[in-house]
Scaffold this motif. Structure first.
Motif, PDB file in Angstrom:
ATOM      1  N   GLN A 146       0.834  -1.207   0.000  1.00  0.00           N
ATOM      2  CA  GLN A 146       0.000   0.000   0.000  1.00  0.00           C
ATOM      3  C   GLN A 146       0.864   1.252   0.000  1.00  0.00           C
ATOM      4  O   GLN A 146       0.604   2.204  -0.727  1.00  0.00           O
ATOM      5  CB  GLN A 146      -0.902   0.031   1.223  1.00  0.00           C
ATOM      6  N   LEU A 147       1.894   1.256   0.839  1.00  0.00           N
ATOM      7  CA  LEU A 147       2.774   2.426   0.906  1.00  0.00           C
ATOM      8  C   LEU A 147       3.502   2.651  -0.415  1.00  0.00           C
ATOM      9  O   LEU A 147       3.649   3.787  -0.869  1.00  0.00           O
ATOM     10  CB  LEU A 147       3.783   2.271   2.036  1.00  0.00           C
ATOM     11  N   LEU A 148       3.944   1.575  -1.027  1.00  0.00           N
ATOM     12  CA  LEU A 148       4.662   1.714  -2.302  1.00  0.00           C
ATOM     13  C   LEU A 148       3.743   2.208  -3.410  1.00  0.00           C
ATOM     14  O   LEU A 148       4.142   3.003  -4.252  1.00  0.00           O
ATOM     15  CB  LEU A 148       5.308   0.387  -2.687  1.00  0.00           C
ATOM     16  N   LEU A 149       2.505   1.739  -3.411  1.00  0.00           N
ATOM     17  CA  LEU A 149       1.553   2.157  -4.450  1.00  0.00           C
ATOM     18  C   LEU A 149       1.053   3.575  -4.230  1.00  0.00           C
ATOM     19  O   LEU A 149       0.655   4.252  -5.176  1.00  0.00           O
ATOM     20  CB  LEU A 149       0.386   1.180  -4.514  1.00  0.00           C
ATOM     21  N   SER A 150       1.045   4.044  -2.986  1.00  0.00           N
ATOM     22  CA  SER A 150       0.560   5.395  -2.707  1.00  0.00           C
ATOM     23  C   SER A 150       1.649   6.448  -2.922  1.00  0.00           C
ATOM     24  O   SER A 150       1.382   7.636  -2.804  1.00  0.00           O
ATOM     25  CB  SER A 150       0.033   5.485  -1.277  1.00  0.00           C
ATOM     26  N   HIS A 151       2.864   6.036  -3.204  1.00  0.00           N
ATOM     27  CA  HIS A 151       4.009   6.925  -3.463  1.00  0.00           C
ATOM     28  C   HIS A 151       4.346   7.816  -2.265  1.00  0.00           C
ATOM     29  O   HIS A 151       4.854   8.909  -2.418  1.00  0.00           O
ATOM     30  CB  HIS A 151       3.772   7.784  -4.705  1.00  0.00           C
TER      31      HIS A 151
END
Length: 159
Positions: A146-151
């Motif tokens: 989630q953190l990686l996809l939310s930038h």
């Protein structure tokens, strides 16, 4: 002249010519890469070797991460803090892949997989892990994803 050692009354011009050519070819001779790599490391691990090591972490696909002699191995069905013996399947640079042969010291969270073909199939990667730990691993990887996809910047503290 650096060939002064060859000059003496016993050597003819032909001997001197041959000595210079041999010396020159030895100076410019390049060692093949395969020989360089093998001679560079004393205990080089090769394919099909059996390695005894301790698993350090668990990867994103549920495989154990083992660092041994400068190479990071990914070995399915291993858990952190387990002492295992595995067979080296492939090495490319400083990354390697292995197959679990034997668990010498099992982790506390290891359970007997319910599926009889667990090790052969590879469909259920965390079946050998106790259920509460399975959930926490899946939550952790979900959170990281989630953190990686939310930038957003990743600031995660695991303790």
């Amino acid at each position: 002249m650096k060939y002064d050692a060859f000059i003496s009354y016993r050597h003819s011009e032909l001997d001197m010519y041959i000595a210079k050519k041999v010396h020159k070819s030895l100076e410019t001779f390049k060692v093949p890469r395969a020989i360089k790599k093998k001679s560079g490391k004393k205990n080089m691990i090769e394919k099909n070797d059996s390695v005894l090591a301790v698993c350090e972490a668990i990867g994103s696909n549920g495989e154990g991460i083992i660092r041994h002699e400068g190479i990071t191995f990914f070995v399915p069905a291993c858990l952190p803090k387990e002492k295992v013996r595995f067979k080296v399947l492939k090495i490319k640079g400083n990354i390697g892949y292995g197959k679990l042969e034997e668990v010498l010291t099992p982790a506390e969270d290891r359970v007997r997989p319910k599926c009889p073909v667990f090790l052969r199939c590879g469909g259920c990667t965390l079946q050998h892990v106790d259920y509460p730990l399975q959930l926490s691993i899946k939550r952790l990887f979900g959170y990281i994803l989630q953190l990686l996809l939310s930038h957003r910047p990743l600031s995660l503290c695991l303790s």
